[in-house]
Design a protein around this motif. Structure first.
Motif, PDB file in Angstrom:
ATOM      1  N   PRO A   1       0.833  -1.205   0.000  1.00  0.00           N
ATOM      2  CA  PRO A   1       0.000   0.000   0.000  1.00  0.00           C
ATOM      3  C   PRO A   1       0.869   1.256   0.000  1.00  0.00           C
ATOM      4  O   PRO A   1       2.046   1.212   0.377  1.00  0.00           O
ATOM      5  N   TRP A   2       0.277   2.365  -0.414  1.00  0.00           N
ATOM      6  CA  TRP A   2       0.948   3.668  -0.366  1.00  0.00           C
ATOM      7  C   TRP A   2       1.390   3.892   1.071  1.00  0.00           C
ATOM      8  O   TRP A   2       0.578   3.885   1.993  1.00  0.00           O
ATOM      9  N   ALA A   3       2.695   4.064   1.277  1.00  0.00           N
ATOM     10  CA  ALA A   3       3.250   4.089   2.631  1.00  0.00           C
ATOM     11  C   ALA A   3       3.405   5.492   3.210  1.00  0.00           C
ATOM     12  O   ALA A   3       3.590   5.635   4.412  1.00  0.00           O
ATOM     13  N   ALA A   4       3.337   6.509   2.385  1.00  0.00           N
ATOM     14  CA  ALA A   4       3.523   7.870   2.892  1.00  0.00           C
ATOM     15  C   ALA A   4       2.263   8.351   3.609  1.00  0.00           C
ATOM     16  O   ALA A   4       1.165   7.855   3.376  1.00  0.00           O
ATOM     17  N   GLU A   5       2.449   9.317   4.464  1.00  0.00           N
ATOM     18  CA  GLU A   5       1.315   9.937   5.153  1.00  0.00           C
ATOM     19  C   GLU A   5       0.571  10.851   4.182  1.00  0.00           C
ATOM     20  O   GLU A   5       1.187  11.597   3.426  1.00  0.00           O
ATOM     21  N   GLY A   6      -0.740  10.790   4.184  1.00  0.00           N
ATOM     22  CA  GLY A   6      -1.543  11.717   3.401  1.00  0.00           C
ATOM     23  C   GLY A   6      -1.439  11.528   1.907  1.00  0.00           C
ATOM     24  O   GLY A   6      -1.060  10.481   1.408  1.00  0.00           O
ATOM     25  N   VAL A   7      -1.769  12.605   1.194  1.00  0.00           N
ATOM     26  CA  VAL A   7      -1.850  12.597  -0.270  1.00  0.00           C
ATOM     27  C   VAL A   7      -0.602  13.253  -0.846  1.00  0.00           C
ATOM     28  O   VAL A   7      -0.115  14.255  -0.323  1.00  0.00           O
TER      29      VAL A   7
ATOM     30  N   ARG B   1      -2.414  11.646  -8.330  1.00  0.00           N
ATOM     31  CA  ARG B   1      -2.385  11.781  -6.866  1.00  0.00           C
ATOM     32  C   ARG B   1      -2.221  10.393  -6.268  1.00  0.00           C
ATOM     33  O   ARG B   1      -3.015   9.503  -6.566  1.00  0.00           O
ATOM     34  N   PHE B   2      -1.200  10.231  -5.437  1.00  0.00           N
ATOM     35  CA  PHE B   2      -1.044   9.005  -4.661  1.00  0.00           C
ATOM     36  C   PHE B   2      -1.630   9.299  -3.293  1.00  0.00           C
ATOM     37  O   PHE B   2      -1.338  10.332  -2.691  1.00  0.00           O
ATOM     38  N   GLU B   3      -2.460   8.379  -2.812  1.00  0.00           N
ATOM     39  CA  GLU B   3      -3.168   8.644  -1.562  1.00  0.00           C
ATOM     40  C   GLU B   3      -3.387   7.367  -0.768  1.00  0.00           C
ATOM     41  O   GLU B   3      -3.242   6.268  -1.304  1.00  0.00           O
ATOM     42  N   PRO B   4      -3.687   7.519   0.518  1.00  0.00           N
ATOM     43  CA  PRO B   4      -3.928   6.333   1.344  1.00  0.00           C
ATOM     44  C   PRO B   4      -4.953   5.406   0.673  1.00  0.00           C
ATOM     45  O   PRO B   4      -5.931   5.863   0.096  1.00  0.00           O
ATOM     46  N   GLY B   5      -4.668   4.125   0.712  1.00  0.00           N
ATOM     47  CA  GLY B   5      -5.526   3.137   0.068  1.00  0.00           C
ATOM     48  C   GLY B   5      -5.009   2.687  -1.284  1.00  0.00           C
ATOM     49  O   GLY B   5      -5.362   1.608  -1.757  1.00  0.00           O
ATOM     50  N   ASP B   6      -4.182   3.520  -1.934  1.00  0.00           N
ATOM     51  CA  ASP B   6      -3.599   3.106  -3.207  1.00  0.00           C
ATOM     52  C   ASP B   6      -2.691   1.904  -2.976  1.00  0.00           C
ATOM     53  O   ASP B   6      -2.040   1.786  -1.934  1.00  0.00           O
ATOM     54  N   VAL B   7      -2.647   1.029  -3.977  1.00  0.00           N
ATOM     55  CA  VAL B   7      -1.823  -0.176  -3.894  1.00  0.00           C
ATOM     56  C   VAL B   7      -0.846  -0.180  -5.062  1.00  0.00           C
ATOM     57  O   VAL B   7      -1.241   0.000  -6.215  1.00  0.00           O
ATOM     58  N   PHE B   8       0.427  -0.404  -4.739  1.00  0.00           N
ATOM     59  CA  PHE B   8       1.495  -0.438  -5.727  1.00  0.00           C
ATOM     60  C   PHE B   8       1.967  -1.878  -5.873  1.00  0.00           C
ATOM     61  O   PHE B   8       2.301  -2.524  -4.880  1.00  0.00           O
ATOM     62  N   THR B   9       1.982  -2.362  -7.111  1.00  0.00           N
ATOM     63  CA  THR B   9       2.567  -3.665  -7.400  1.00  0.00           C
ATOM     64  C   THR B   9       3.797  -3.393  -8.249  1.00  0.00           C
ATOM     65  O   THR B   9       3.697  -2.909  -9.382  1.00  0.00           O
TER      66      THR B   9
END
Length: 128
Positions: A4-10, A17-25
């Motif tokens: 999952p997107w590991a950074a805090e916030g957007v 926009r990368f944001e909480p809940g995004d998943v990176f493979t």
């Protein structure tokens, strides 16, 4: 590798926009000069692909190790937007002077990724 997107916030880059809940493979290769991150929303909608130009991956002690070479490519999920990124950082890095062969491979990798992204199959073909 999937995470999952590991950074805090957007993090808004303007083009995505990368944001909480995004998943990176993330996909790595031992013979290719890039890594490709497929980016999806938490509900599975494809946002796009973030491609890092790197030296070929090395697996060492159970870890995947890559050296980022500063060049990047963003491809939107619908393929309509293909953006070359950070070419100024690459030029300023001095890689062309320190290691001309690696610099040549890096530019070739970025060109190849962009060319593949602009085909009907897009970057999905690399990951199949």
């Amino acid at each position: 590798m999937r995470a999952p997107w590991a950074a805090e916030g957007v993090r808004d880059f303007g083009f995505v926009r990368f944001e909480p809940g995004d998943v990176f493979t993330e996909h790595f290769w031992r013979s290719r000069w890039y890594a490709v991150k497929e980016v999806r929303t938490g509900d599975g909608r494809l946002k796009g692909w973030y491609c890092d130009v790197t030296r070929p991956a090395v697996v060492r002690d159970g870890e995947v190790v890559v050296e980022d070479l500063d060049l990047d490519l963003w491809v939107s999920g619908d393929g309509a937007s293909v953006l070359r990124l950070d070419e100024d950082e690459f030029a300023a890095s001095g890689l062309a002077e320190r290691d001309p062969e690696a610099a040549t491979q890096a530019v070739r990798a970025l060109d190849a990724l962009e060319a593949q992204a602009r085909t009907p199959a897009g970057l999905s073909a690399l990951l199949a």
